[in-house]
Design a protein around this motif. Structure first.
Motif, PDB file in Angstrom:
ATOM      1  N   PHE A   9     -15.651  17.810   8.683  1.00 42.95           N
ATOM      2  CA  PHE A   9     -14.444  19.437   8.249  1.00 42.95           C
ATOM      3  C   PHE A   9     -13.966  19.656   9.535  1.00 42.95           C
ATOM      4  CE2 PHE A   9     -17.097  20.760   4.123  1.00 42.95           C
ATOM      5  CZ  PHE A   9     -18.321  19.433   4.198  1.00 42.95           C
ATOM      6  N   PRO A  10     -12.374  19.733   9.415  1.00 37.80           N
ATOM      7  CA  PRO A  10     -11.968  20.346  10.159  1.00 37.80           C
ATOM      8  C   PRO A  10     -12.211  21.584  10.401  1.00 37.80           C
ATOM      9  CG  PRO A  10     -11.074  19.025   9.253  1.00 37.80           C
ATOM     10  CD  PRO A  10     -11.946  18.912   8.433  1.00 37.80           C
ATOM     11  N   ALA A  11     -12.785  22.548  11.519  1.00 35.58           N
ATOM     12  CA  ALA A  11     -12.459  23.727  10.789  1.00 35.58           C
ATOM     13  C   ALA A  11     -12.207  24.737  12.156  1.00 35.58           C
ATOM     14  CB  ALA A  11     -14.039  24.203  10.581  1.00 35.58           C
ATOM     15  N   ALA A  12     -11.114  23.766  12.855  1.00 34.14           N
ATOM     16  CA  ALA A  12     -10.887  24.409  14.530  1.00 34.14           C
ATOM     17  C   ALA A  12      -9.488  25.427  14.653  1.00 34.14           C
ATOM     18  CB  ALA A  12     -10.725  24.030  15.396  1.00 34.14           C
ATOM     19  N   GLY A  13      -9.558  25.528  12.646  1.00 37.39           N
ATOM     20  CA  GLY A  13      -7.580  26.328  12.700  1.00 37.39           C
ATOM     21  C   GLY A  13      -7.460  27.740  13.121  1.00 37.39           C
ATOM     22  N   LEU A  14      -6.694  28.020  13.020  1.00 36.33           N
ATOM     23  CA  LEU A  14      -6.372  29.899  13.264  1.00 36.33           C
ATOM     24  C   LEU A  14      -6.383  30.510  11.961  1.00 36.33           C
ATOM     25  CD1 LEU A  14      -3.796  29.044  16.253  1.00 36.33           C
ATOM     26  CD2 LEU A  14      -6.442  29.209  16.321  1.00 36.33           C
ATOM     27  N   GLY A  15      -6.025  30.006  10.802  1.00 37.62           N
ATOM     28  CA  GLY A  15      -6.049  30.712   9.883  1.00 37.62           C
ATOM     29  C   GLY A  15      -5.205  32.159   9.994  1.00 37.62           C
ATOM     30  N   THR A  16      -4.178  31.618  10.258  1.00 36.71           N
ATOM     31  CA  THR A  16      -3.085  32.790   9.990  1.00 36.71           C
ATOM     32  C   THR A  16      -2.666  33.540   7.913  1.00 36.71           C
ATOM     33  OG1 THR A  16      -1.157  31.419  10.164  1.00 36.71           O
ATOM     34  CG2 THR A  16      -2.372  31.890  12.947  1.00 36.71           C
ATOM     35  N   ARG A  17      -2.692  32.600   8.000  1.00 38.36           N
ATOM     36  CA  ARG A  17      -2.924  33.009   6.575  1.00 38.36           C
ATOM     37  C   ARG A  17      -3.205  34.370   5.829  1.00 38.36           C
ATOM     38  NH1 ARG A  17      -2.237  28.183   2.253  1.00 38.36           N
ATOM     39  NH2 ARG A  17      -4.510  27.973   4.766  1.00 38.36           N
ATOM     40  N   PHE A  18      -4.395  34.198   6.415  1.00 44.86           N
ATOM     41  CA  PHE A  18      -5.831  35.118   6.164  1.00 44.86           C
ATOM     42  C   PHE A  18      -5.687  36.716   7.388  1.00 44.86           C
ATOM     43  CE2 PHE A  18      -8.340  34.375   2.251  1.00 44.86           C
ATOM     44  CZ  PHE A  18      -8.447  35.889   2.355  1.00 44.86           C
ATOM     45  N   PRO A  26     -14.564  33.437  11.294  1.00 45.68           N
ATOM     46  CA  PRO A  26     -13.890  32.478  11.221  1.00 45.68           C
ATOM     47  C   PRO A  26     -12.857  32.162   9.594  1.00 45.68           C
ATOM     48  CG  PRO A  26     -15.896  32.202  12.468  1.00 45.68           C
ATOM     49  CD  PRO A  26     -16.064  33.163  12.145  1.00 45.68           C
ATOM     50  N   LYS A  27     -12.016  31.960   9.300  1.00 43.24           N
ATOM     51  CA  LYS A  27     -11.481  31.607   7.327  1.00 43.24           C
ATOM     52  C   LYS A  27     -13.286  30.966   6.942  1.00 43.24           C
ATOM     53  CE  LYS A  27      -8.685  28.209   7.311  1.00 43.24           C
ATOM     54  NZ  LYS A  27      -6.974  27.653   7.321  1.00 43.24           N
ATOM     55  N   GLU A  28     -13.517  29.930   7.734  1.00 45.15           N
ATOM     56  CA  GLU A  28     -14.490  29.261   6.894  1.00 45.15           C
ATOM     57  C   GLU A  28     -15.987  29.794   6.639  1.00 45.15           C
ATOM     58  OE1 GLU A  28     -13.122  28.713  10.178  1.00 45.15           O
ATOM     59  OE2 GLU A  28     -11.366  26.841   9.072  1.00 45.15           O
ATOM     60  N   MET A  29     -15.479  31.413   7.830  1.00 45.37           N
ATOM     61  CA  MET A  29     -16.855  31.904   6.794  1.00 45.37           C
ATOM     62  C   MET A  29     -16.780  32.981   5.631  1.00 45.37           C
ATOM     63  SD  MET A  29     -20.148  30.917   8.014  1.00 45.37           S
ATOM     64  CE  MET A  29     -20.824  32.017   8.058  1.00 45.37           C
ATOM     65  N   ARG A 103     -15.882  20.286  19.435  1.00 41.78           N
ATOM     66  CA  ARG A 103     -14.827  21.166  19.953  1.00 41.78           C
ATOM     67  C   ARG A 103     -13.331  20.548  19.867  1.00 41.78           C
ATOM     68  NH1 ARG A 103     -16.759  27.007  21.400  1.00 41.78           N
ATOM     69  NH2 ARG A 103     -15.361  27.188  22.610  1.00 41.78           N
ATOM     70  N   GLN A 104     -12.423  21.756  19.296  1.00 41.87           N
ATOM     71  CA  GLN A 104     -10.978  21.230  19.231  1.00 41.87           C
ATOM     72  C   GLN A 104     -10.844  21.587  20.722  1.00 41.87           C
ATOM     73  OE1 GLN A 104      -8.056  21.214  15.871  1.00 41.87           O
ATOM     74  NE2 GLN A 104      -7.022  20.090  16.821  1.00 41.87           N
ATOM     75  N   LYS A 105     -10.375  21.480  21.421  1.00 42.11           N
ATOM     76  CA  LYS A 105     -10.420  22.873  22.523  1.00 42.11           C
ATOM     77  C   LYS A 105      -8.141  23.445  22.051  1.00 42.11           C
ATOM     78  CE  LYS A 105     -12.370  20.573  25.646  1.00 42.11           C
ATOM     79  NZ  LYS A 105     -12.685  19.213  26.718  1.00 42.11           N
ATOM     80  N   GLN A 106      -7.832  23.158  21.362  1.00 40.93           N
ATOM     81  CA  GLN A 106      -6.882  23.407  21.107  1.00 40.93           C
ATOM     82  C   GLN A 106      -6.467  23.398  19.505  1.00 40.93           C
ATOM     83  OE1 GLN A 106      -3.572  22.074  24.418  1.00 40.93           O
ATOM     84  NE2 GLN A 106      -2.431  23.761  23.787  1.00 40.93           N
ATOM     85  N   ALA A 107      -5.541  23.830  18.625  1.00 37.63           N
ATOM     86  CA  ALA A 107      -5.073  23.625  17.429  1.00 37.63           C
ATOM     87  C   ALA A 107      -3.983  22.994  17.328  1.00 37.63           C
ATOM     88  CB  ALA A 107      -5.500  24.896  16.725  1.00 37.63           C
ATOM     89  N   LEU A 108      -3.924  21.470  17.833  1.00 38.37           N
ATOM     90  CA  LEU A 108      -3.039  20.965  17.869  1.00 38.37           C
ATOM     91  C   LEU A 108      -2.365  20.368  16.578  1.00 38.37           C
ATOM     92  CD1 LEU A 108      -3.240  18.716  21.102  1.00 38.37           C
ATOM     93  CD2 LEU A 108      -1.907  20.572  20.474  1.00 38.37           C
ATOM     94  N   GLY A 109      -3.350  20.589  15.586  1.00 42.17           N
ATOM     95  CA  GLY A 109      -3.016  19.971  14.140  1.00 42.17           C
ATOM     96  C   GLY A 109      -3.892  19.432  13.381  1.00 42.17           C
ATOM     97  N   LEU A 110      -4.424  19.064  12.241  1.00 42.58           N
ATOM     98  CA  LEU A 110      -5.164  18.465  11.432  1.00 42.58           C
ATOM     99  C   LEU A 110      -5.475  16.584  11.280  1.00 42.58           C
ATOM    100  CD1 LEU A 110      -7.327  18.313   8.885  1.00 42.58           C
ATOM    101  CD2 LEU A 110      -5.243  18.188   7.518  1.00 42.58           C
ATOM    102  N   PRO A 131     -12.029  23.215   4.919  1.00 49.21           N
ATOM    103  CA  PRO A 131     -13.275  23.970   4.247  1.00 49.21           C
ATOM    104  C   PRO A 131     -12.645  24.208   3.412  1.00 49.21           C
ATOM    105  CG  PRO A 131     -13.239  23.557   6.376  1.00 49.21           C
ATOM    106  CD  PRO A 131     -12.937  23.055   5.751  1.00 49.21           C
ATOM    107  N   ASP A 132     -11.342  24.853   3.582  1.00 50.07           N
ATOM    108  CA  ASP A 132     -10.800  26.157   2.224  1.00 50.07           C
ATOM    109  C   ASP A 132     -10.089  25.621   1.526  1.00 50.07           C
ATOM    110  OD1 ASP A 132      -9.204  24.401   3.873  1.00 50.07           O
ATOM    111  OD2 ASP A 132      -7.234  26.467   4.907  1.00 50.07           O
ATOM    112  N   ASP A 133     -10.201  24.118   0.959  1.00 49.38           N
ATOM    113  CA  ASP A 133      -9.875  23.686  -0.511  1.00 49.38           C
ATOM    114  C   ASP A 133     -11.131  23.819  -1.239  1.00 49.38           C
ATOM    115  OD1 ASP A 133      -6.979  23.409  -0.485  1.00 49.38           O
ATOM    116  OD2 ASP A 133      -7.120  21.451  -0.082  1.00 49.38           O
TER     117      ASP A 133
END
Ligand code: UTP
Length: 288
Positions: A9-18, A26-29, A103-110, A131-133
């Protein structure tokens, strides 16, 4: 044939759209009615036969770990107050699956987020769930995909039909039809301009992948948007092995987008016995 036992479950994104909601949360929460997005995904995975859940997190995502852990004080208080049914619901969460975190230390993409999970996945086929789908389906979407995987013993991507210019927000496949729900993929392209989209079949956030993708991801450079794209890695793998698409039965909601989230909230609430009637009446009587 190796069974699909693990889901990433990739959940390290920044969720900028929200933003601003996702500045701290976290967007996933974010919750649809009363359940965080990530829990919908984990339940879908478990109901599809997944035993191990691997969540890729990052800074500010601690709430995800706490959510799948035991909350001792809460459990004790609920027990003392005789709130047994809520307590049962809560206990279900930490008993759902074996959950590990990396941990993905930097959000470098899916693509990079999936690569980070390599050690925990090891040398076996695995699912990826974004998780956002959120997919509303009678038979879990991932289960439908695992059936295709088991039949063809090859990677499988979930697709849905998107008609019109909106297609250019997705990865899109070119394909040969096998039956109404199964396609053999001949090409895939990330976010094509509408006029250049090879079909109306958009890739959504569910994948069954094989471990030969990892070395390819490790070599994949930054693509669209300066990120390491999962689609670019899969496209390279497609050159050396068959790849399938599953047009799943069900409805996908983009809950990482504000409007998509609102629609999902209404639809999920309307499916709940305790809210359906009142909410329906409220919506009918809204004078807009
Ligand atoms: P999205 O592009 O939907 O998520 O990635 P995002 O980057 O968090 O959101 P926006 O676009 O800025 O609003 C799909 C999934 O992949 C994860 C996200 O957490 C999300 O669940 N992801 C994305 C990572 O784990 N790492 C990344 O570097 C990028």
């Amino acid at each position: 044939m190796q069974k699909v036992r693990k889901a990433v479950f990739p959940a390290a994104g920044l969720g900028t759209r929200f933003l601003p909601a996702t500045k701290v949360i976290p967007k996933e929460m974010l919750t649809l009615v009363d359940k965080p997005l990530i829990q919908y995904g984990v339940e879908e995975a478990v109901n599809s036969g997944i035993e191990n859940v691997i969540i890729v997190t990052g800074r500010g995502k601690q709430a995800l770990e706490d959510h799948f852990d035991i909350s001792f004080e809460l459990a004790q208080t609920l027990a003392e107050r005789g709130k047994d049914s809520i307590l049962k619901e809560l206990n279900k969460i930490h008993n759902l699956a074996q959950v590990s975190y990396i941990r993905q230390k930097q959000a470098l993409g899916l693509g990079h987020a999936v690569l980070v999970a390599h050690d925990l996945v090891g040398d076996e086929p695995f699912a990826v769930v974004l998780p956002d789908d959120v997919v509303d389906a009678q038979e879990p979407c991932l289960k439908q995909m695992i059936e295709v995987y088991e039949k063809y013993q090859a990677p499988v991507i979930a697709v849905t039909e998107i008609n019109g210019p909106e297609i250019s927000r997705f990865g899109v496949i070119a394909h040969e039809k096998i039956d109404e729900y199964t396609y053999r993929i001949t090409d895939m392209v990330e976010k094509p301009p509408y006029a250049e989209a090879p079909s109306n079949m958009a890739i959504i956030g569910r994948y069954i992948l094989t471990p030969d993708l990892f070395p390819i991801l490790a070599e994949t450079g930054k693509g669209t948007g300066g990120e390491i794209q999962l689609t670019d890695g899969m496209k390279k793998l497609l050159a050396s092995r068959p790849f399938y698409a599953c047009k799943f039965k069900g409805k996908r909601h983009d809950a990482g987008d504000k409007l998509g989230f609102l629609i999902a909230t209404i639809e999920f609430a309307l499916k709940r016995k305790e809210f359906a009637e009142d909410l329906k009446n409220y919506l009918k009587n809204l004078s807009i």
